[in-house]
Write an enzyme that holds these catalytic residues in place. Structure first.
Site, PDB file in Angstrom:
ATOM      1  N   SER A 127       3.838  31.369  -5.252  1.00 33.67           N
ATOM      2  CA  SER A 127       4.115  30.813  -3.930  1.00 33.67           C
ATOM      3  C   SER A 127       5.487  31.250  -3.438  1.00 33.67           C
ATOM      4  O   SER A 127       6.412  31.462  -4.242  1.00 33.67           O
ATOM      5  CB  SER A 127       4.073  29.282  -3.994  1.00 33.67           C
ATOM      6  OG  SER A 127       4.594  28.701  -2.824  1.00 33.67           O
ATOM      7  N   TYR A 152       6.507  21.325  -7.097  1.00 28.48           N
ATOM      8  CA  TYR A 152       5.480  22.347  -6.834  1.00 28.48           C
ATOM      9  C   TYR A 152       6.059  23.733  -7.068  1.00 28.48           C
ATOM     10  O   TYR A 152       5.465  24.568  -7.758  1.00 28.48           O
ATOM     11  CB  TYR A 152       4.965  22.202  -5.407  1.00 28.48           C
ATOM     12  CG  TYR A 152       4.090  23.362  -4.974  1.00 28.48           C
ATOM     13  CD1 TYR A 152       2.846  23.575  -5.557  1.00 28.48           C
ATOM     14  CD2 TYR A 152       4.508  24.244  -3.981  1.00 28.48           C
ATOM     15  CE1 TYR A 152       2.038  24.636  -5.163  1.00 28.48           C
ATOM     16  CE2 TYR A 152       3.712  25.305  -3.584  1.00 28.48           C
ATOM     17  CZ  TYR A 152       2.481  25.498  -4.180  1.00 28.48           C
ATOM     18  OH  TYR A 152       1.694  26.563  -3.800  1.00 28.48           O
TER      19      TYR A 152
END
Length: 336
Positions: A127, A152
């Site tokens: 990501s 995350y």
């Protein structure tokens, strides 16, 4: 050729699976159909995939070691594309254990499957969030990413480290893809563009964080899928000449590679909202709020490596991409 796509009922996994099937591959789709967002949307995506005889679906929690092992043992797998994950920066503030369960334990079981039943290539989702506190733009894979600002992001950075370990120990070719704000039809309802569309149409105010002073490298789903397909048969190879005295974090002596996959064109949030308003045909009532914990001010992908290695070239203008999304949204949600 058989390809496992984890998260096949998810946004990117659905579009990728659809394209792989069109290209003649046998796709083995994995998803746990959790309720992080409306599972009905995931099931509707699956219905479309299941019309193709070359698609096989297994409902499975990847954190279940025995089930993942049985899956690899049952099927002869050539390539694994691991997209399943607990997504969302803000959700990680309130549900941290979900990220360890899905993003760490689930990925470990995928790596073990690739070790015990060797595959030609493991492609996995990282990501843009891994860039965290970095402020030098555009974000380059050659830059260190040691300061995540959400759990995350930390879990995705951990995935990159885990992949390198398995590439080093077991010679598994692994390619990590740092996705930059993917949008388009059949998207994720937790993403801002989706909720903005819903609220503008319904006449509800929209929350604009950091008072609108944010930019995102919005990347249309078709461009993302094109980039992944280009990488399928380009597994990284060992590089004995790799400089260990000046190590670059995006490559290795092991068969390991990291790429940014984005649009290389950050759009200001307020400009994005204006374009969305034009496609919907209605103005938004905006509520300006401070920056949320875990968010970053800008994402901006340097895609030089992916362009050079496989000819990746995102071509979908924001106006066209948002028009496609809004048309789909109205057809899917507002149909009689």
């Amino acid at each position: 050729m058989s390809i496992i796509v984890t998260g096949a009922a998810g946004f990117i996994g659905f579009h990728l699976s659809k394209q792989l099937l069109a290209l003649g591959y046998h796709v083995i789709g994995i998803d746990n159909l959790n309720e992080y967002y409306d599972a009905a949307l995931k099931k509707d995506r699956l219905k479309l995939l299941e019309t193709n005889a070359n698609f096989t679906f297994h409902k499975m929690d990847l954190a279940n070691q025995e089930e993942v092992h049985s899956l690899f043992k049952k099927h002869s797998i050539n390539i694994v594309i691991h997209l399943a994950a607990q997504a969302g920066v803000r959700y990680s503030l309130t549900h941290p254990h979900s990220y360890v369960h899905s993003n760490l334990l689930g990925f470990l079981n995928i790596l073990e499957g690739c070790r015990q039943f060797p595959v030609e290539h493991l492609i996995y989702a990282s990501s843009s969030s891994v860039y965290g506190a970095n402020t030098k733009t555009p974000f380059s894979e050659k830059d260190p990413v040691d300061h995540p600002v959400s759990l995350y992001a930390a879990s995705k950075k951990a995935n990159e480290l885990m992949a390198h370990t398995y590439s080093h120990l077991y010679d598994i070719p692994t390619t990590g893809l740092r996705f930059f704000t993917v949008y388009g039809p059949w998207g994720r309802p937790d993403m801002a563009y989706y909720s903005f569309t819903r609220d503008i149409i319904q006449g509800n105010p929209i929350n604009v964080f950091n008072h609108g002073d944010m930019s995102r490298d919005f990347t249309f789903i078709d461009d993302i899928v094109d980039g992944i397909v280009k990488l399928l048969h380009r597994p990284p190879k060992r590089q004995d000449e790799w400089n260990r005295k000046k190590p670059e974090p995006n490559s290795s002596y092991a068969p390991y590679k990291l790429y940014n996959i984005g649009n290389n064109n950050p759009i200001k949030l307020l400009d994005f909202i204006q374009t969305l308003e034009e496609k919907i045909g209605k103005k938004a009532e905006k509520v300006f709020l401070p920056m949320q914990p875990g968010d970053v001010k800008i994402t901006y992908a340097d895609i030089t490596d992916l362009q050079s290695d496989v000819g990746f070239s995102p071509s979908t203008a924001l106006e066209k991409g948002l028009e496609s999304f809004v048309d789909w949204y109205k057809e899917y949600h507002l149909k009689e």
